[in-house]
Design a protein around this motif. Structure first.
Motif, PDB file in Angstrom:
ATOM      1  N   GLY A 100       0.830  -1.198   0.000  1.00  0.00           N
ATOM      2  CA  GLY A 100       0.000   0.000   0.000  1.00  0.00           C
ATOM      3  C   GLY A 100       0.868   1.253   0.000  1.00  0.00           C
ATOM      4  N   GLU A 101       0.670   2.088   0.998  1.00  0.00           N
ATOM      5  CA  GLU A 101       1.435   3.330   1.119  1.00  0.00           C
ATOM      6  C   GLU A 101       2.772   3.137   1.830  1.00  0.00           C
ATOM      7  N   VAL A 102       3.018   1.975   2.338  1.00  0.00           N
ATOM      8  CA  VAL A 102       4.269   1.680   3.049  1.00  0.00           C
ATOM      9  C   VAL A 102       5.351   1.370   2.028  1.00  0.00           C
ATOM     10  N   ASN A 103       6.460   2.114   2.102  1.00  0.00           N
ATOM     11  CA  ASN A 103       7.537   1.910   1.143  1.00  0.00           C
ATOM     12  C   ASN A 103       8.769   1.299   1.822  1.00  0.00           C
ATOM     13  N   VAL A 104       9.798   1.058   1.037  1.00  0.00           N
ATOM     14  CA  VAL A 104      11.023   0.417   1.529  1.00  0.00           C
ATOM     15  C   VAL A 104      11.671   1.268   2.635  1.00  0.00           C
ATOM     16  N   ALA A 105      11.678   2.581   2.478  1.00  0.00           N
ATOM     17  CA  ALA A 105      12.282   3.464   3.484  1.00  0.00           C
ATOM     18  C   ALA A 105      11.583   3.335   4.831  1.00  0.00           C
ATOM     19  N   MET A 106      10.263   3.249   4.817  1.00  0.00           N
ATOM     20  CA  MET A 106       9.526   3.115   6.081  1.00  0.00           C
ATOM     21  C   MET A 106       9.825   1.771   6.742  1.00  0.00           C
ATOM     22  N   VAL A 107       9.866   0.736   5.946  1.00  0.00           N
ATOM     23  CA  VAL A 107      10.177  -0.590   6.495  1.00  0.00           C
ATOM     24  C   VAL A 107      11.589  -0.612   7.077  1.00  0.00           C
ATOM     25  N   ALA A 108      12.552  -0.042   6.340  1.00  0.00           N
ATOM     26  CA  ALA A 108      13.933  -0.004   6.828  1.00  0.00           C
ATOM     27  C   ALA A 108      14.051   0.870   8.072  1.00  0.00           C
ATOM     28  N   GLY A 109      13.335   1.982   8.116  1.00  0.00           N
ATOM     29  CA  GLY A 109      13.354   2.850   9.302  1.00  0.00           C
ATOM     30  C   GLY A 109      12.793   2.145  10.524  1.00  0.00           C
ATOM     31  N   LEU A 110      11.684   1.443  10.347  1.00  0.00           N
ATOM     32  CA  LEU A 110      11.121   0.674  11.466  1.00  0.00           C
ATOM     33  C   LEU A 110      12.038  -0.480  11.856  1.00  0.00           C
ATOM     34  N   ALA A 111      12.730  -1.038  10.878  1.00  0.00           N
ATOM     35  CA  ALA A 111      13.688  -2.112  11.176  1.00  0.00           C
ATOM     36  C   ALA A 111      14.847  -1.593  12.028  1.00  0.00           C
ATOM     37  N   GLN A 112      15.160  -0.308  11.898  1.00  0.00           N
ATOM     38  CA  GLN A 112      16.190   0.285  12.768  1.00  0.00           C
ATOM     39  C   GLN A 112      15.753   0.202  14.233  1.00  0.00           C
ATOM     40  N   PHE A 113      14.498   0.497  14.499  1.00  0.00           N
ATOM     41  CA  PHE A 113      13.984   0.397  15.876  1.00  0.00           C
ATOM     42  C   PHE A 113      14.003  -1.045  16.364  1.00  0.00           C
ATOM     43  N   VAL A 114      13.540  -1.940  15.510  1.00  0.00           N
ATOM     44  CA  VAL A 114      13.521  -3.358  15.877  1.00  0.00           C
ATOM     45  C   VAL A 114      14.942  -3.852  16.163  1.00  0.00           C
ATOM     46  N   THR A 115      15.887  -3.437  15.335  1.00  0.00           N
ATOM     47  CA  THR A 115      17.283  -3.821  15.534  1.00  0.00           C
ATOM     48  C   THR A 115      17.814  -3.268  16.854  1.00  0.00           C
ATOM     49  N   THR A 116      17.466  -2.036  17.174  1.00  0.00           N
ATOM     50  CA  THR A 116      17.911  -1.434  18.438  1.00  0.00           C
ATOM     51  C   THR A 116      17.385  -2.228  19.628  1.00  0.00           C
ATOM     52  N   PHE A 117      16.107  -2.555  19.619  1.00  0.00           N
ATOM     53  CA  PHE A 117      15.543  -3.343  20.725  1.00  0.00           C
ATOM     54  C   PHE A 117      16.141  -4.744  20.766  1.00  0.00           C
ATOM     55  N   GLY A 118      16.342  -5.344  19.614  1.00  0.00           N
ATOM     56  CA  GLY A 118      16.959  -6.668  19.560  1.00  0.00           C
ATOM     57  C   GLY A 118      18.379  -6.658  20.088  1.00  0.00           C
ATOM     58  N   LEU A 119      19.135  -5.643  19.727  1.00  0.00           N
ATOM     59  CA  LEU A 119      20.509  -5.531  20.220  1.00  0.00           C
ATOM     60  C   LEU A 119      20.532  -5.297  21.731  1.00  0.00           C
ATOM     61  N   THR A 120      19.618  -4.502  22.218  1.00  0.00           N
ATOM     62  CA  THR A 120      19.525  -4.276  23.665  1.00  0.00           C
ATOM     63  C   THR A 120      19.207  -5.574  24.389  1.00  0.00           C
ATOM     64  N   TRP A 121      18.267  -6.336  23.871  1.00  0.00           N
ATOM     65  CA  TRP A 121      17.925  -7.631  24.465  1.00  0.00           C
ATOM     66  C   TRP A 121      19.128  -8.573  24.435  1.00  0.00           C
ATOM     67  N   ALA A 122      19.822  -8.629  23.291  1.00  0.00           N
ATOM     68  CA  ALA A 122      20.980  -9.518  23.168  1.00  0.00           C
ATOM     69  C   ALA A 122      22.091  -9.113  24.120  1.00  0.00           C
ATOM     70  N   TYR A 123      22.301  -7.806  24.276  1.00  0.00           N
ATOM     71  CA  TYR A 123      23.334  -7.329  25.204  1.00  0.00           C
ATOM     72  C   TYR A 123      22.993  -7.724  26.642  1.00  0.00           C
ATOM     73  N   ALA A 124      21.748  -7.502  27.041  1.00  0.00           N
ATOM     74  CA  ALA A 124      21.336  -7.854  28.409  1.00  0.00           C
ATOM     75  C   ALA A 124      21.448  -9.358  28.641  1.00  0.00           C
ATOM     76  N   ARG A 125      21.076 -10.141  27.660  1.00  0.00           N
ATOM     77  CA  ARG A 125      21.181 -11.601  27.786  1.00  0.00           C
ATOM     78  C   ARG A 125      22.640 -12.032  27.882  1.00  0.00           C
ATOM     79  N   HIS A 126      23.470 -11.470  27.034  1.00  0.00           N
ATOM     80  CA  HIS A 126      24.897 -11.800  27.068  1.00  0.00           C
ATOM     81  C   HIS A 126      25.508 -11.418  28.414  1.00  0.00           C
ATOM     82  N   ALA A 127      25.164 -10.250  28.908  1.00  0.00           N
ATOM     83  CA  ALA A 127      25.694  -9.820  30.209  1.00  0.00           C
ATOM     84  C   ALA A 127      25.234 -10.765  31.317  1.00  0.00           C
ATOM     85  N   ARG A 128      23.964 -11.134  31.291  1.00  0.00           N
ATOM     86  CA  ARG A 128      23.426 -12.007  32.338  1.00  0.00           C
ATOM     87  C   ARG A 128      24.072 -13.389  32.303  1.00  0.00           C
TER      88      ARG A 128
END
Length: 147
Positions: A100-128
């Motif tokens: 629809g109106e969602v383009n590649v830039a929007m998907v990639a931008g939202l993926a930046q947020f998902v990546t940030t949360f995923g990296l935070t989770w991975a860091y906390a898990r690794h530390a624990r």
């Protein structure tokens, strides 16, 4: 005058809890015994901290941290940089509709947020799982030696 100061005129006092804190590092020897820092049970505290820092347990904790943090930071930085470069150099690709109106830039931008949360989770898990217990053991040993 404000009600909270009782109407007294004078200088506002702010007590800094760090005023008497020791500033001891590899560049500075501890001050006199009068400040309560210089002498511990087995010698001076600075020597204890230097010895712990040179120990294998402390180096292992630092090594585990570096093995995760540096590669993860590099991968995330490259991913972010790729997004910015693609957004500026390939507007046709980034503007291509995905759904629809969602383009590649929007998907990639939202993926930046998902990546940030995923990296935070991975860091906390690794530390624990890999560092927290070892770091607590080093801290416990240091505190015991400086009492």
């Amino acid at each position: 005058m404000d009600d909270h100061d009782g109407g007294r005129v004078g200088q506002l006092r702010v007590e800094d809890p760090w005023t008497g804190a020791p500033a001891v590092g590899p560049w500075e020897e501890p001050h006199a015994v009068s400040d309560g820092w210089a002498v511990a049970a087995g010698g001076d505290r600075a020597a204890v901290y230097r010895e712990v820092q040179a120990g294998e347990e402390f180096r292992a904790v630092r090594r585990r941290y570096r093995r995760f943090a540096f590669p993860a930071s590099a991968v995330f930085f490259v991913w972010y940089l790729a997004y910015v470069v693609a957004a500026t150099t390939a507007p046709g690709l980034m503007g291509r509709p995905v759904l629809g109106e969602v383009n590649v830039a929007m998907v990639a931008g939202l993926a930046q947020f998902v990546t940030t949360f995923g990296l935070t989770w991975a860091y906390a898990r690794h530390a624990r799982l890999r560092r927290d217990q070892a770091a607590l053991d080093v801290r416990w040993e240091t505190q015991e030696r400086t009492r």
